[in-house]
Design a protein around this motif. Structure first.
Motif, PDB file in Angstrom:
ATOM      1  N   VAL A  14      56.675  52.306  46.567  1.00 37.77           N
ATOM      2  CA  VAL A  14      56.068  51.455  45.726  1.00 37.77           C
ATOM      3  C   VAL A  14      55.429  50.476  46.713  1.00 37.77           C
ATOM      4  O   VAL A  14      54.396  50.163  46.138  1.00 37.77           O
ATOM      5  CB  VAL A  14      57.230  50.862  44.997  1.00 37.77           C
ATOM      6  N   ALA A  15      56.081  49.876  47.599  1.00 35.28           N
ATOM      7  CA  ALA A  15      55.422  49.134  48.504  1.00 35.28           C
ATOM      8  C   ALA A  15      54.080  49.385  49.193  1.00 35.28           C
ATOM      9  O   ALA A  15      53.038  48.826  49.135  1.00 35.28           O
ATOM     10  CB  ALA A  15      56.300  48.470  49.754  1.00 35.28           C
ATOM     11  N   ASN A  16      53.946  50.732  49.583  1.00 31.76           N
ATOM     12  CA  ASN A  16      52.804  51.379  50.063  1.00 31.76           C
ATOM     13  C   ASN A  16      51.775  51.580  49.109  1.00 31.76           C
ATOM     14  O   ASN A  16      50.661  51.235  49.689  1.00 31.76           O
ATOM     15  CB  ASN A  16      53.124  52.613  50.602  1.00 31.76           C
ATOM     16  N   LYS A  17      52.131  52.074  47.925  1.00 31.90           N
ATOM     17  CA  LYS A  17      51.052  52.135  46.860  1.00 31.90           C
ATOM     18  C   LYS A  17      50.490  50.596  46.564  1.00 31.90           C
ATOM     19  O   LYS A  17      49.272  50.491  46.336  1.00 31.90           O
ATOM     20  CB  LYS A  17      51.638  52.555  45.682  1.00 31.90           C
ATOM     21  N   PHE A  18      51.243  49.518  46.364  1.00 38.46           N
ATOM     22  CA  PHE A  18      51.059  47.966  46.243  1.00 38.46           C
ATOM     23  C   PHE A  18      49.946  47.637  47.266  1.00 38.46           C
ATOM     24  O   PHE A  18      49.088  47.012  47.010  1.00 38.46           O
ATOM     25  CB  PHE A  18      52.219  47.488  45.990  1.00 38.46           C
ATOM     26  N   VAL A  19      50.460  47.846  48.596  1.00 41.67           N
ATOM     27  CA  VAL A  19      49.434  47.518  49.683  1.00 41.67           C
ATOM     28  C   VAL A  19      48.288  48.172  49.676  1.00 41.67           C
ATOM     29  O   VAL A  19      46.964  47.519  49.950  1.00 41.67           O
ATOM     30  CB  VAL A  19      50.068  47.640  50.994  1.00 41.67           C
ATOM     31  N   LEU A  20      48.219  49.315  49.363  1.00 36.49           N
ATOM     32  CA  LEU A  20      46.888  50.305  49.507  1.00 36.49           C
ATOM     33  C   LEU A  20      45.969  49.669  48.177  1.00 36.49           C
ATOM     34  O   LEU A  20      44.843  49.572  48.536  1.00 36.49           O
ATOM     35  CB  LEU A  20      47.242  51.639  49.186  1.00 36.49           C
ATOM     36  N   THR A  21      46.715  49.410  47.203  1.00 37.80           N
ATOM     37  CA  THR A  21      45.921  49.004  45.716  1.00 37.80           C
ATOM     38  C   THR A  21      45.065  47.726  46.119  1.00 37.80           C
ATOM     39  O   THR A  21      44.133  47.389  46.026  1.00 37.80           O
ATOM     40  CB  THR A  21      46.730  48.962  44.537  1.00 37.80           C
ATOM     41  N   SER A  22      46.031  46.898  46.624  1.00 33.84           N
ATOM     42  CA  SER A  22      45.625  45.379  47.092  1.00 33.84           C
ATOM     43  C   SER A  22      44.219  45.407  48.080  1.00 33.84           C
ATOM     44  O   SER A  22      43.480  44.752  48.003  1.00 33.84           O
ATOM     45  CB  SER A  22      46.816  44.623  47.598  1.00 33.84           C
ATOM     46  N   ILE A  23      44.399  46.333  49.166  1.00 35.56           N
ATOM     47  CA  ILE A  23      43.345  46.689  49.922  1.00 35.56           C
ATOM     48  C   ILE A  23      42.144  47.116  49.260  1.00 35.56           C
ATOM     49  O   ILE A  23      41.080  46.477  49.668  1.00 35.56           O
ATOM     50  CB  ILE A  23      43.774  47.549  51.256  1.00 35.56           C
ATOM     51  N   PHE A  24      42.230  47.766  48.513  1.00 33.05           N
ATOM     52  CA  PHE A  24      41.225  48.625  47.565  1.00 33.05           C
ATOM     53  C   PHE A  24      40.513  47.425  46.618  1.00 33.05           C
ATOM     54  O   PHE A  24      39.426  47.233  46.429  1.00 33.05           O
ATOM     55  CB  PHE A  24      41.352  49.615  46.737  1.00 33.05           C
ATOM     56  N   MET A  25      41.247  46.596  46.012  1.00 35.62           N
ATOM     57  CA  MET A  25      40.944  45.384  45.254  1.00 35.62           C
ATOM     58  C   MET A  25      40.221  44.467  45.961  1.00 35.62           C
ATOM     59  O   MET A  25      39.181  43.569  45.493  1.00 35.62           O
ATOM     60  CB  MET A  25      42.198  44.576  44.532  1.00 35.62           C
ATOM     61  N   TRP A  26      40.435  44.384  47.288  1.00 37.00           N
ATOM     62  CA  TRP A  26      39.545  43.501  48.281  1.00 37.00           C
ATOM     63  C   TRP A  26      38.201  44.126  48.576  1.00 37.00           C
ATOM     64  O   TRP A  26      37.054  43.380  48.625  1.00 37.00           O
ATOM     65  CB  TRP A  26      40.396  42.670  49.305  1.00 37.00           C
ATOM     66  N   ALA A  27      38.485  45.390  49.166  1.00 32.83           N
ATOM     67  CA  ALA A  27      37.277  46.031  49.894  1.00 32.83           C
ATOM     68  C   ALA A  27      36.252  46.418  48.898  1.00 32.83           C
ATOM     69  O   ALA A  27      35.213  46.459  49.269  1.00 32.83           O
ATOM     70  CB  ALA A  27      38.087  47.291  50.504  1.00 32.83           C
ATOM     71  N   ALA A  28      36.681  46.841  47.567  1.00 33.06           N
ATOM     72  CA  ALA A  28      35.674  47.450  46.891  1.00 33.06           C
ATOM     73  C   ALA A  28      34.611  46.261  46.385  1.00 33.06           C
ATOM     74  O   ALA A  28      33.386  46.593  46.250  1.00 33.06           O
ATOM     75  CB  ALA A  28      36.469  48.048  45.711  1.00 33.06           C
ATOM     76  N   PRO A  29      34.848  44.938  45.918  1.00 41.27           N
ATOM     77  CA  PRO A  29      34.028  44.126  45.459  1.00 41.27           C
ATOM     78  C   PRO A  29      33.211  43.766  46.626  1.00 41.27           C
ATOM     79  O   PRO A  29      31.980  43.668  46.639  1.00 41.27           O
ATOM     80  CB  PRO A  29      34.774  43.001  45.139  1.00 41.27           C
ATOM     81  N   ILE A  30      33.656  43.581  47.933  1.00 44.60           N
ATOM     82  CA  ILE A  30      33.168  43.073  48.938  1.00 44.60           C
ATOM     83  C   ILE A  30      31.947  44.100  49.417  1.00 44.60           C
ATOM     84  O   ILE A  30      31.184  43.794  49.681  1.00 44.60           O
ATOM     85  CB  ILE A  30      33.908  42.809  50.325  1.00 44.60           C
ATOM     86  N   ALA A  31      32.624  45.558  49.358  1.00 48.27           N
ATOM     87  CA  ALA A  31      31.398  46.701  49.634  1.00 48.27           C
ATOM     88  C   ALA A  31      30.247  46.405  48.679  1.00 48.27           C
ATOM     89  O   ALA A  31      29.209  46.798  49.097  1.00 48.27           O
ATOM     90  CB  ALA A  31      32.050  48.058  49.587  1.00 48.27           C
ATOM     91  N   ILE A  32      30.541  46.278  47.469  1.00 45.42           N
ATOM     92  CA  ILE A  32      29.514  46.289  46.435  1.00 45.42           C
ATOM     93  C   ILE A  32      28.594  45.124  46.593  1.00 45.42           C
ATOM     94  O   ILE A  32      27.261  45.160  46.763  1.00 45.42           O
ATOM     95  CB  ILE A  32      30.191  46.391  45.048  1.00 45.42           C
ATOM     96  N   LEU A  33      29.099  43.804  47.086  1.00 46.81           N
ATOM     97  CA  LEU A  33      28.231  42.844  47.419  1.00 46.81           C
ATOM     98  C   LEU A  33      27.486  43.179  48.503  1.00 46.81           C
ATOM     99  O   LEU A  33      26.175  42.693  48.641  1.00 46.81           O
ATOM    100  CB  LEU A  33      29.213  41.430  47.407  1.00 46.81           C
ATOM    101  N   TYR A  34      28.068  43.478  49.578  1.00 40.13           N
ATOM    102  CA  TYR A  34      27.486  43.644  50.737  1.00 40.13           C
ATOM    103  C   TYR A  34      26.115  45.118  50.677  1.00 40.13           C
ATOM    104  O   TYR A  34      25.127  44.621  50.950  1.00 40.13           O
ATOM    105  CB  TYR A  34      28.293  44.443  51.984  1.00 40.13           C
ATOM    106  N   ALA A  35      26.461  46.048  49.782  1.00 46.24           N
ATOM    107  CA  ALA A  35      25.498  47.025  49.362  1.00 46.24           C
ATOM    108  C   ALA A  35      24.316  46.320  48.725  1.00 46.24           C
ATOM    109  O   ALA A  35      23.087  46.648  48.980  1.00 46.24           O
ATOM    110  CB  ALA A  35      26.179  48.032  48.751  1.00 46.24           C
TER     111      ALA A  35
END
Length: 127
Positions: free
Chosen positions: A26-47
């Motif tokens: 559960v902790a691994n899934k939460f950390v991975l989801t948290s990383i994607f929640m930060w990375a996806a919008p930043i990648a879109i803004l960068y693009a």
């Protein structure tokens, strides 16, 4: 990492048991989801800022800001929806409630007709 439990050395994963492994998952899934929640919008803004999306060259700066913000918000919502979906797909038999917690919860429910003052005095008597 080894832990000494009464002279027996074994790995941490062997000692934590099935519940501990589930909590780590559960902790691994939460950390991975948290990383994607930060990375996806930043990648879109960068693009958008670096004209990596086709057709973004033709947009005005105001439109580019608007569309990049909308897509960034949508990406966070998609990540949250995928996290909820993956949580719902977990087998329900894997999660057993703690019997002591259930007993305490049932005992804490007020009886019909019992007032708050009676409930408070009952708790004081039990302590």
């Amino acid at each position: 990492m080894l832990i000494d439990f009464g002279g027996n050395s074994s790995s941490v994963l062997e000692e934590i048991g099935e519940v501990g492994r589930a909590m780590i998952g559960v902790a691994n899934k939460f950390v991975l989801t948290s990383i994607f929640m930060w990375a996806a919008p930043i990648a879109i803004l960068y693009a958008f800022n670096h004209n990596l999306f086709p057709g973004s060259n033709d947009l005005s700066p105001e439109s580019m800001t608007l569309w990049s913000g909308i897509l960034a918000v949508i990406s966070v919502n998609v990540v949250i929806a995928l996290y909820i979906y993956s949580a719902m797909k977990e087998p329900s038999d894997k999660h057993e409630p703690d019997p002591k917690f259930l007993a305490d919860a049932k005992a804490s429910i007020k009886q019909p007709g019992q007032t708050e003052a009676e409930s408070s005095s009952d708790r004081a008597k039990q302590e």
